[in-house]
Motif scaffolding. Structure first.
Motif, PDB file in Angstrom:
ATOM      1  N   LYS A  58       0.844  -1.191   0.000  1.00 39.09           N
ATOM      2  CA  LYS A  58       0.000   0.000   0.000  1.00 39.09           C
ATOM      3  C   LYS A  58       0.879   1.241   0.000  1.00 39.09           C
ATOM      4  O   LYS A  58       1.617   1.492   0.951  1.00 39.09           O
ATOM      5  CB  LYS A  58      -0.914  -0.001   1.239  1.00 39.09           C
ATOM      6  N   MET A  59       0.815   1.989  -1.082  1.00 42.72           N
ATOM      7  CA  MET A  59       1.562   3.234  -1.198  1.00 42.72           C
ATOM      8  C   MET A  59       0.640   4.385  -0.826  1.00 42.72           C
ATOM      9  O   MET A  59      -0.477   4.492  -1.348  1.00 42.72           O
ATOM     10  CB  MET A  59       2.089   3.399  -2.627  1.00 42.72           C
ATOM     11  N   GLU A  60       1.056   5.264   0.080  1.00 36.92           N
ATOM     12  CA  GLU A  60       0.244   6.393   0.529  1.00 36.92           C
ATOM     13  C   GLU A  60       1.009   7.686   0.294  1.00 36.92           C
ATOM     14  O   GLU A  60       2.218   7.764   0.576  1.00 36.92           O
ATOM     15  CB  GLU A  60      -0.103   6.265   2.019  1.00 36.92           C
ATOM     16  N   PHE A  67       1.513  10.299  -6.889  1.00 35.30           N
ATOM     17  CA  PHE A  67       0.464   9.288  -7.001  1.00 35.30           C
ATOM     18  C   PHE A  67       0.281   8.854  -8.448  1.00 35.30           C
ATOM     19  O   PHE A  67       0.258   7.648  -8.759  1.00 35.30           O
ATOM     20  CB  PHE A  67      -0.844   9.847  -6.434  1.00 35.30           C
ATOM     21  N   TYR A  70       3.405   6.938  -9.802  1.00 32.21           N
ATOM     22  CA  TYR A  70       3.455   5.566  -9.298  1.00 32.21           C
ATOM     23  C   TYR A  70       2.427   4.693 -10.012  1.00 32.21           C
ATOM     24  O   TYR A  70       2.726   3.559 -10.401  1.00 32.21           O
ATOM     25  CB  TYR A  70       3.192   5.580  -7.796  1.00 32.21           C
ATOM     26  N   CYS A  71       1.208   5.215 -10.181  1.00 37.02           N
ATOM     27  CA  CYS A  71       0.151   4.439 -10.835  1.00 37.02           C
ATOM     28  C   CYS A  71       0.497   4.130 -12.290  1.00 37.02           C
ATOM     29  O   CYS A  71       0.218   3.032 -12.784  1.00 37.02           O
ATOM     30  CB  CYS A  71      -1.174   5.187 -10.766  1.00 37.02           C
ATOM     31  N   ALA A 109      -2.531   1.976  -4.222  1.00 37.88           N
ATOM     32  CA  ALA A 109      -1.917   3.286  -4.020  1.00 37.88           C
ATOM     33  C   ALA A 109      -3.018   4.220  -3.538  1.00 37.88           C
ATOM     34  O   ALA A 109      -4.110   4.259  -4.117  1.00 37.88           O
ATOM     35  CB  ALA A 109      -1.293   3.813  -5.304  1.00 37.88           C
TER      36      ALA A 109
END
Length: 275
Positions: A58-60, A67, A70-71, A109
């Motif tokens: 889980k990337m926060e 964001f 990363y996606c 994410a």
């Protein structure tokens, strides 16, 4: 005593039988696992391997740029992003899968926008009752984001506007009317209280800032009120149509994410998803 031992022996035999049955089933599993006799629970052996069986995590972040970057790196068939514009948040699930081939949905994410310091200060002052000193100091602290206006709509120098806030005086006046006639008398008393300043009094303000990291500048109109009911004036700043501004920010957030995902395999939805 013998009954307790017999019951314990029966439990051991049952656990061993279950373990043997589960071992046979687990031998064909993609991920290595073993069944231990205690309560016949399955324990993964993944932690004993050099690497993990599959990628998950889980990337926060509070950054729209990070964001989306990363996606895009993990974009592909079946990747879906769920946007909650009301909460200024979004979640992308990389292994959601399909109805025919569902995934574990545990590689995600998460984006949660953070309010900027100026916007948080604006929300804190919104509708609050302040003394002259408190409001004047707040205006000084955030003067670089403020524009003051006179009652005629003309731009007022912010320093003069703050001076007008500091030098407010309350003036009270009263008048009495008395009327006599042959059949009676009538008397009325009227009182008025007015706030004045030796400087030019500001009538309204405008606060310009970036409300959330990653969004554009936004102008917030502020209504300025002076309450004269007590011995000292009470000053109030209130954001005009805050709910409308929040809707505009939510729309900007949604459109920004949708635009960033137009050239990659990330399907976007408005709403929330729970696996």
């Amino acid at each position: 005593m013998s009954q307790v031992l017999d019951a314990s022996a029966i439990k051991e035999v049952r656990d061993m039988s279950f373990s043997t049955l589960l071992e046979e089933r687990l031998s064909s599993a993609d991920c290595p696992a073993v069944a231990l006799p205690e309560s016949v629970r399955i324990h993964s052996l993944e932690n004993l391997q050099d690497g993990r069986f599959r990628f998950r995590g889980k990337m926060e972040t509070a950054s729209i740029h990070d964001f989306c970057r990363y996606c895009k790196q993990y974009a592909g068939a079946g990747v879906r992003s769920f946007i909650n514009a009301d909460n200024m948040a979004a979640v992308t699930v990389f292994n959601l899968g399909t109805l025919d081939l569902p995934g574990h949905a545990d590689n995600t994410a998460v984006l949660k926008l953070k309010r900027t310091a100026p916007f948080q200060a604006l929300l804190n002052i919104n509708g609050a009752k302040n003394s002259q000193k408190d409001l004047a100091e707040w205006l000084e602290d955030w003067s670089e984001f403020l524009i003051a206006f006179t009652a005629d709509g003309e731009v007022l120098d912010i320093k003069k506007a703050i001076g007008g806030v500091r030098k407010i005086t309350i003036e009270a006046s009263s008048s009495a009317d008395h009327e006599d006639s042959d059949f009676g008398a009538k008397r009325s008393v009227m009182e008025s209280v007015e706030a004045k300043s030796k400087e030019v009094m500001p009538a309204a303000f405008e606060f310009k800032c970036v409300p959330y990291e990653g969004l554009g500048d936004r102008r917030f109109r502020l209504r300025y009120s002076v309450l004269t009911g007590g011995n000292a004036p009470v000053l109030v700043l209130r954001i005009v149509q805050l709910e409308t501004e929040e809707e505009h920010m939510a729309t900007e957030f949604r459109e920004l994410l949708e635009t960033n995902f137009t050239d990659v395999e990330v399907e976007t939805f408005i709403g929330e998803f729970k696996a």
